[in-house]
Design an enzyme around this catalytic site. Sequence first.
Site, PDB file in Angstrom:
ATOM      1  N   GLY A  22       0.786  -1.183  -0.039  1.00  0.00           N
ATOM      2  CA  GLY A  22      -0.003   0.204  -0.011  1.00  0.00           C
ATOM      3  C   GLY A  22       0.879   1.305   0.034  1.00  0.00           C
ATOM      4  O   GLY A  22       1.909   1.192   0.628  1.00  0.00           O
ATOM      5  N   ARG A  30       0.625  -5.026  -4.822  1.00  0.00           N
ATOM      6  CA  ARG A  30       0.823  -5.886  -4.061  1.00  0.00           C
ATOM      7  C   ARG A  30       1.250  -7.224  -4.507  1.00  0.00           C
ATOM      8  O   ARG A  30       0.747  -8.320  -4.111  1.00  0.00           O
ATOM      9  CB  ARG A  30      -0.564  -6.034  -3.296  1.00  0.00           C
ATOM     10  CG  ARG A  30      -1.014  -4.728  -2.309  1.00  0.00           C
ATOM     11  CD  ARG A  30      -2.056  -5.229  -1.490  1.00  0.00           C
ATOM     12  NE  ARG A  30      -2.567  -4.165  -0.580  1.00  0.00           N
ATOM     13  CZ  ARG A  30      -1.986  -3.725   0.394  1.00  0.00           C
ATOM     14  NH1 ARG A  30      -0.546  -4.210   0.914  1.00  0.00           N
ATOM     15  NH2 ARG A  30      -2.526  -2.352   1.002  1.00  0.00           N
ATOM     16  N   ASP A  84       5.398  -5.316   5.721  1.00  0.00           N
ATOM     17  CA  ASP A  84       6.092  -6.738   6.243  1.00  0.00           C
ATOM     18  C   ASP A  84       6.096  -7.530   4.834  1.00  0.00           C
ATOM     19  O   ASP A  84       7.039  -8.497   4.676  1.00  0.00           O
ATOM     20  CB  ASP A  84       5.234  -7.246   7.099  1.00  0.00           C
ATOM     21  CG  ASP A  84       3.785  -7.205   7.186  1.00  0.00           C
ATOM     22  OD1 ASP A  84       3.390  -6.603   6.073  1.00  0.00           O
ATOM     23  OD2 ASP A  84       3.182  -7.764   8.182  1.00  0.00           O
ATOM     24  N   THR A 122       4.799   1.999   6.369  1.00  0.00           N
ATOM     25  CA  THR A 122       3.059   1.520   6.365  1.00  0.00           C
ATOM     26  C   THR A 122       2.558   2.528   7.432  1.00  0.00           C
ATOM     27  O   THR A 122       3.267   3.017   8.394  1.00  0.00           O
ATOM     28  CB  THR A 122       3.068   0.154   6.803  1.00  0.00           C
ATOM     29  OG1 THR A 122       1.632  -0.057   7.162  1.00  0.00           O
ATOM     30  CG2 THR A 122       3.953  -0.161   8.020  1.00  0.00           C
ATOM     31  N   ASP A 132       0.422   1.891   8.876  1.00  0.00           N
ATOM     32  CA  ASP A 132      -0.397   0.791  10.118  1.00  0.00           C
ATOM     33  C   ASP A 132       0.675   0.783  11.141  1.00  0.00           C
ATOM     34  O   ASP A 132       0.519   0.602  12.167  1.00  0.00           O
ATOM     35  CB  ASP A 132      -0.411  -0.545   9.553  1.00  0.00           C
ATOM     36  CG  ASP A 132      -1.605  -0.833   8.667  1.00  0.00           C
ATOM     37  OD1 ASP A 132      -2.323   0.444   8.471  1.00  0.00           O
ATOM     38  OD2 ASP A 132      -1.699  -1.696   7.933  1.00  0.00           O
ATOM     39  N   ASP A 134       2.980  -1.085  12.226  1.00  0.00           N
ATOM     40  CA  ASP A 134       3.097  -2.556  12.803  1.00  0.00           C
ATOM     41  C   ASP A 134       4.176  -3.147  12.552  1.00  0.00           C
ATOM     42  O   ASP A 134       4.263  -4.556  12.760  1.00  0.00           O
ATOM     43  CB  ASP A 134       1.779  -3.258  12.327  1.00  0.00           C
ATOM     44  CG  ASP A 134       1.760  -3.518  10.826  1.00  0.00           C
ATOM     45  OD1 ASP A 134       2.734  -3.021  10.209  1.00  0.00           O
ATOM     46  OD2 ASP A 134       0.739  -4.143  10.285  1.00  0.00           O
ATOM     47  N   ARG A 168      -5.162  -3.357  10.369  1.00  0.00           N
ATOM     48  CA  ARG A 168      -5.474  -4.635  10.250  1.00  0.00           C
ATOM     49  C   ARG A 168      -5.063  -5.411  11.481  1.00  0.00           C
ATOM     50  O   ARG A 168      -6.294  -6.097  12.032  1.00  0.00           O
ATOM     51  CB  ARG A 168      -4.754  -5.340   9.100  1.00  0.00           C
ATOM     52  CG  ARG A 168      -4.929  -5.009   7.809  1.00  0.00           C
ATOM     53  CD  ARG A 168      -4.134  -5.518   6.778  1.00  0.00           C
ATOM     54  NE  ARG A 168      -4.396  -5.338   5.340  1.00  0.00           N
ATOM     55  CZ  ARG A 168      -3.796  -5.892   4.366  1.00  0.00           C
ATOM     56  NH1 ARG A 168      -2.608  -6.375   4.342  1.00  0.00           N
ATOM     57  NH2 ARG A 168      -4.099  -5.479   3.171  1.00  0.00           N
TER      58      ARG A 168
HETATM   59  O1  F6P Z   1      -1.266  -1.949   4.718  1.00  0.00           O
HETATM   60  C1  F6P Z   1      -1.770  -0.788   4.824  1.00  0.00           C
HETATM   61  C2  F6P Z   1      -3.207  -0.738   4.613  1.00  0.00           C
HETATM   62  O2  F6P Z   1      -3.562   0.596   4.188  1.00  0.00           O
HETATM   63  C3  F6P Z   1      -4.098  -1.296   5.709  1.00  0.00           C
HETATM   64  O3  F6P Z   1      -4.324  -0.635   6.908  1.00  0.00           O
HETATM   65  C4  F6P Z   1      -5.301  -1.705   4.926  1.00  0.00           C
HETATM   66  O4  F6P Z   1      -6.132  -2.756   5.440  1.00  0.00           O
HETATM   67  C5  F6P Z   1      -4.921  -2.022   3.523  1.00  0.00           C
HETATM   68  O5  F6P Z   1      -3.622  -1.444   3.260  1.00  0.00           O
HETATM   69  C6  F6P Z   1      -5.624  -1.665   2.501  1.00  0.00           C
HETATM   70  O6  F6P Z   1      -5.210  -2.008   1.137  1.00  0.00           O
HETATM   71  P1  F6P Z   1      -5.733  -1.852  -0.356  1.00  0.00           P
HETATM   72  O7  F6P Z   1      -5.165  -0.384  -0.571  1.00  0.00           O
HETATM   73  O8  F6P Z   1      -4.949  -2.880  -1.127  1.00  0.00           O
HETATM   74  O9  F6P Z   1      -7.084  -1.740  -0.307  1.00  0.00           O
END
Ligand code: F6P
Length: 342
Positions: free
Chosen positions: A10, A71, A102, A124, A126, A128, A170
């Site tokens: 992301g 991704r 990660d 990120t 997040d 995390d 998440r």
């Molecule tokens: O990993 C970062 C993140 O923003 C998470 O918090 C979220 O669940 C996910 O990416 C959303 O991913 P996408 O942009 O693929 O919908």
Amino acid sequence: MKIGILTGGGDCPGLNPAIRAVVKKSVKSGYEVIGIRDGWKGLIELNYKNLSSETASGILHLGGTILGTSRTNPFATADGPQKVIENIHRIGLDALVAIGGDDTLGVAYKLYGKGVNTIGIPKTIDNDLSATDFTFGFDSAVNIVMNALDNLHSTAESHHRVLVVEVMGRHAGWIATYGGLAGGADYILVPEKPFTIDEVCSSIKRRHSVGKTFSIIVVAEGAVLAEAEKIITKDIRKDAFGHAMLGGIGKFLCEEIEKKTGYECRDVVLGHLQRGGSPTAFDRILATRYGIAAVELIQKKDFGKMVALRGNQIVAVSLEEGIKRSKTIDMDIYEIASTFFG
Ligand code: F6P
């Protein structure tokens, strides 16, 4: 020396400052820099461009990534890793800087095990990743949540409503906790602490009993309803790394609160707004420090490492340590935030 750089997973604010730092420092060191397009996908499809000091200029304040991202997981197919390694040789890369969370850094670690000179930079929203105190992107996301909560306060108060604000996160409630604390949330729900509908409703009722006529509830998308023993999500799709696409807990909670308390309720999903826009000063500086430190590791030929923030020092840890476990929230901060719950 030819250095490749890619951004995977992301996107988040801070990627461009990191790219800028890697490119400028590399060029000053006499290295050539190749930008791989769209994360690992670019190394499967041999999609790349040369990066010069000029192409990396004027991007410090820009959100997103000038390289694009995806991704893509090369290890999801049998011939993926081989293709990536062949293409690294074809381009003639001596080192590869992977900027990611990660998943992306997990691929960098596996490729290092196959002889590729990788260096990781953690990003990120997040926050995390366990080996670093902070990833860039997080502070920008927290500021977006805080500003949203500031705006939502006046409309919640005017209409005497409960507003349920769903934020990203998440497995970890960092954004919910920091964003909620900074924005004055009246209750915060995080994946680390399964919750019941009753506890949320009781808290809102307590606020109302002391004269408040509105409440703002922040819920992380990965928050777990104790009664359901699973994450509530409206989507059943999974990405290439096997992660469920989250979202939907806010709407569910909103309906339940309205049913159980009789208070009028609305839900707001902040979603990808949290990943957009200009990076904060903190994220620009952190991303820049990471980028410079990554090139210094390449100069020392110290590969298989991830740059990390410990206190106010930038250090190098092994990629293995960087991805080993997910970093859940600091319960002390959650306790501080809970002082302000109803
Ligand atoms: O990993 C970062 C993140 O923003 C998470 O918090 C979220 O669940 C996910 O990416 C959303 O991913 P996408 O942009 O693929 O919908």
